[in-house]
Design a protein around this motif. Structure first.
Motif: not given
Length: 194
Positions: A22-29
């Motif tokens: 979830m952290y990676r997805v949020a950072k990418r977004r």
């Protein structure tokens, strides 16, 4: 001076696999991991519930023009005093291609030519809902129904209510602006290390 949250963000090294994803997805977004996500990560069940709810609410909220919805949400965040929500909301408006320069005139929205009559009605409604106790009138809701229909009025009401919850949670936990609108989003201590 960097203000700390009342509950420290959960660093990736202490997070489970789902949270790290979830952290990676949020950072990418968003370019950085939103701090509310890292604080709520201490409660995995509510983290997942919040992520699912936010995603579904965002996907379902397509009836109103984005500017109407986003201005009402931003007004709500300002009224409650959630600097994080104002920061993040301003960034979302910019990314949606909305005119963020006019936010400088938001205190005079009722008379500023920068706002449409529909936007003024939505901001006034956000103000009425967020007041404690609320000051919503039958006439106000009838006006919104004439402008946006039943579905649009429900969407506006829901989004304002949702922002009341977000802003109050963030303010209570000491989560403040993170620099999303300025492009300098890096207050989470471990964010540069991940």
């Amino acid at each position: 001076m960097t203000q700390k949250t009342r509950i420290e963000p959960l660093p990736p090294k202490r997070a489970g696999l789902l949270t790290r994803v979830m952290y990676r997805v949020a950072k990418r977004r968003y370019g950085q991991v939103p701090e509310p996500l890292t604080v709520v990560a201490h409660h995995r069940g509510l983290l997942v519930a919040s992520a699912v709810h936010e995603t579904m609410a965002q996907r379902a909220s397509r009836t109103l023009p984005a500017s109407v919805r986003e201005l009402a949400v931003l007004w709500t965040a300002r009224t409650i005093g959630c600097s994080w929500c104002v920061d993040f909301g301003s960034m979302l408006q910019r990314l949606d291609g909305l005119d963020v320069e006019r936010l400088k005139d938001i205190d005079s929205y009722a008379t500023s030519p920068a706002y449409t009559d529909d936007e003024r009605a939505a901001i006034a409604y956000a103000d009425a809902i967020t007041a404690d106790p609320h000051t919503v009138t039958d006439e106000q809701v009838a006006d919104l129904r004439a402008r946006f229909g039943d579905a649009g009025t429900i969407e506006l009401t829901y989004q304002i209510g949702l922002e009341n919850m977000r802003a109050r949670v963030n303010a209570a936990l000491g989560i403040t602006e993170q620099g999303f609108n300025s492009g300098d989003a890096c207050r989470i201590p471990w964010v540069t290390a991940s």
